[in-house]
Write a protein that holds these residues in place. Sequence first.
Motif, PDB file in Angstrom:
ATOM      1  N   ILE A 197      38.288  35.606  44.218  1.00 32.52           N
ATOM      2  CA  ILE A 197      38.508  35.536  42.770  1.00 32.52           C
ATOM      3  C   ILE A 197      39.828  36.190  42.323  1.00 32.52           C
ATOM      4  CG2 ILE A 197      37.633  36.300  40.505  1.00 32.52           C
ATOM      5  CD1 ILE A 197      34.782  35.825  41.644  1.00 32.52           C
ATOM      6  N   PRO A 198      40.160  37.400  42.792  1.00 35.02           N
ATOM      7  CA  PRO A 198      41.414  38.007  42.308  1.00 35.02           C
ATOM      8  C   PRO A 198      42.646  37.138  42.586  1.00 35.02           C
ATOM      9  CG  PRO A 198      40.088  39.655  43.423  1.00 35.02           C
ATOM     10  CD  PRO A 198      39.434  38.328  43.683  1.00 35.02           C
ATOM     11  N   LYS A 199      42.612  36.390  43.664  1.00 41.06           N
ATOM     12  CA  LYS A 199      43.768  35.533  43.965  1.00 41.06           C
ATOM     13  C   LYS A 199      43.631  34.168  43.289  1.00 41.06           C
ATOM     14  CE  LYS A 199      45.853  37.654  47.847  1.00 41.06           C
ATOM     15  NZ  LYS A 199      45.043  38.879  47.863  1.00 41.06           N
ATOM     16  N   ARG A 200      42.411  33.640  43.290  1.00 45.42           N
ATOM     17  CA  ARG A 200      42.189  32.307  42.747  1.00 45.42           C
ATOM     18  C   ARG A 200      42.254  32.289  41.217  1.00 45.42           C
ATOM     19  NH1 ARG A 200      37.920  28.151  45.113  1.00 45.42           N
ATOM     20  NH2 ARG A 200      37.888  29.612  46.845  1.00 45.42           N
ATOM     21  N   HIS A 201      41.639  33.288  40.601  1.00 46.17           N
ATOM     22  CA  HIS A 201      41.621  33.362  39.131  1.00 46.17           C
ATOM     23  C   HIS A 201      42.051  34.760  38.683  1.00 46.17           C
ATOM     24  CE1 HIS A 201      39.453  29.625  39.376  1.00 46.17           C
ATOM     25  NE2 HIS A 201      38.409  30.199  39.971  1.00 46.17           N
TER      26      HIS A 201
END
Lengths: 375, 250
Positions: free
Chosen positions: B191-195
């Motif tokens: 999540i931190p990288k994707r969104h």
Amino acid sequence: MNHLTVIVKPTNRCNANCLYCSAWHPVEEGQTHTMDLETLEILFERVDDWVTHSKQSKAIKFIWHGGEPTLMPLDFFNRVIALQANLEKKHGPRLRMENNIQTNLLFLEKEKLDMLKVLLARDGNGKKSTIGTSYEPLPGVRVLKRGSYNREWERSIALLKENDFPFGIVYVVHKRSIRHIDRVVEIFLEKFPGIGIRFNPLYREGKAAESECESLYITPLEWGDFLVRLYRIWEGLDKKPGWQPLKEVDDFHMKKKSRVCCDHAGRCAVTHLGIDTDGGVYSCGRGIDRKYKSFGNIREKKISEILRSPSRMEMMNRSSFLENTFCRECKWWRYCHGGCPMDAAIANENDIFKRSNFCISRNRFLNTVYGEPVQ
Amino acid sequence: MKGDAPVVLVGTDTKELLPLIFEYGDRVRQVHFHGELKNVFVLREFFQGTVKVFTDSKEEIIRNSVELKEKKFFICPAFPVEKREDISFITSMGIAVDLLYRVEDTAPGVIREILRYYLHHPSLVIPVEPFHSILMAKVRDRKINLWGLYSMIPDLVFSVVGEGKLGNDFYRTSMEWKNSDNGLKEYFESIPKRHPGCMACDQFYFCFSWAKYKRDACELWKRILDHLQVNAREIRNVMAKSARGVDKTL
């Protein structure tokens, strides 16, 4: 009531030259080294505005940090005292403020001591807040540009004792401390039997990130083993001194306390702010040292705006992220909450959404000493 | 299949569901029934937990309203929800509604109307989900999130009777859910990288990027969660005042 701990660094300057200083920065052109009175006044204007426009009462603990805060001219702290007195008069019980200071105590003079008596006075009951200081019994680590660090420091400690100042000590654990743990502990027990001591691992920040410091580095496993050995000594003492993080973890495990310190509580972004010399706001003192994602600048933004900043929200979300991902299976979650975000940032190229490298240390310590978490 | 993981049973036929209810016992967290409504009632004799009944027939709901109410089943509308009355006609019969699987297919204006109805209608005494669970979680600081509400958490097992896969829109996935570990752990961790925007969202702790999973329903969910947050805060203030003896009206 809203509680906030604000770590203020009024100066980057220091009169010592410690090998592992984490607050040290290479000098850059145009960089402010000392907070000016205008920035200080703006800080308290922001506090005023925050209290005025809030429904809730506020309790703010200021921790004056550095650099070496006592290098600031007396006028600076006298202004702090006056500004706080004005605000307390204006807001009454809706605003409670107290001051702490983290200082190396070097070259403490009577004038500074008198100022500290007023700055650290609590609620007019004669009690003073605890002064935080640092000590290193092993030679060659905490050093002065001129003279003997420990001789100077011990002179100031004697002054503190004469004047009934309570104090606590931070001890940074490094490679040599591990080799000489028995000697270190013996000195602490002999010289400071009833004094609270916080044992922190050396972390690679500031000067400690430079290659000159490499010989002092410890691995996470070494830090875990150090804590285990320290615990074994500590639990065998008749009267257990306030050695941290041992005591707070033990109290938590024994259900005497419901919370652990900021680095293990998972709420540091909620409870702490750090303010740099130029008014830049960060997560805490360590956030300032790392210059990790500023929340804004007190000269430009209100406290309410700073508290809503996306960078702060990221810090606040770290705990719930880790709990549902990398730490999901960890039985020690309630004891650790993923550890200090700045430790994670150091270990993972500024990615705080990872476990800190000291996860290994905590597992080692908790598994060895307690085996299973308390329910 | 994990030995102690909670299970959600999904099926259309009670004859297939009942043996699984016996097999999994206390592990069964919910039963989702997608078959003919009149056939669902036998489940109550053997399972006292949450049963969600998916139906596209308003007539069937009305026809079976007494038993649905008495047996405390939740109705999950499988028909389009185009106005508040599509929900309120069910609650007016004392039957609980779960709109969870319809939220993202419903117009924001209609969601707003239903939210207002749930929060402020004086005669409403039956929960409208998922709003009720979200509100209560926020009032009581309960640790749940949207993944939990959707019963989509990594260590939970969906056991699907029949074709063996969840091929409908309700579950926002067409992947096989023999074990939902499949893919979710990786999604969560990325999540931190994707969104990256999610990490700075004040509803992250409640959403955990559910609203970005498979399709972007972020704006809608943010509005719902913010709205419920404001109301939860108000309820907490009133409760605090009441506890201090300030508000004697409670």
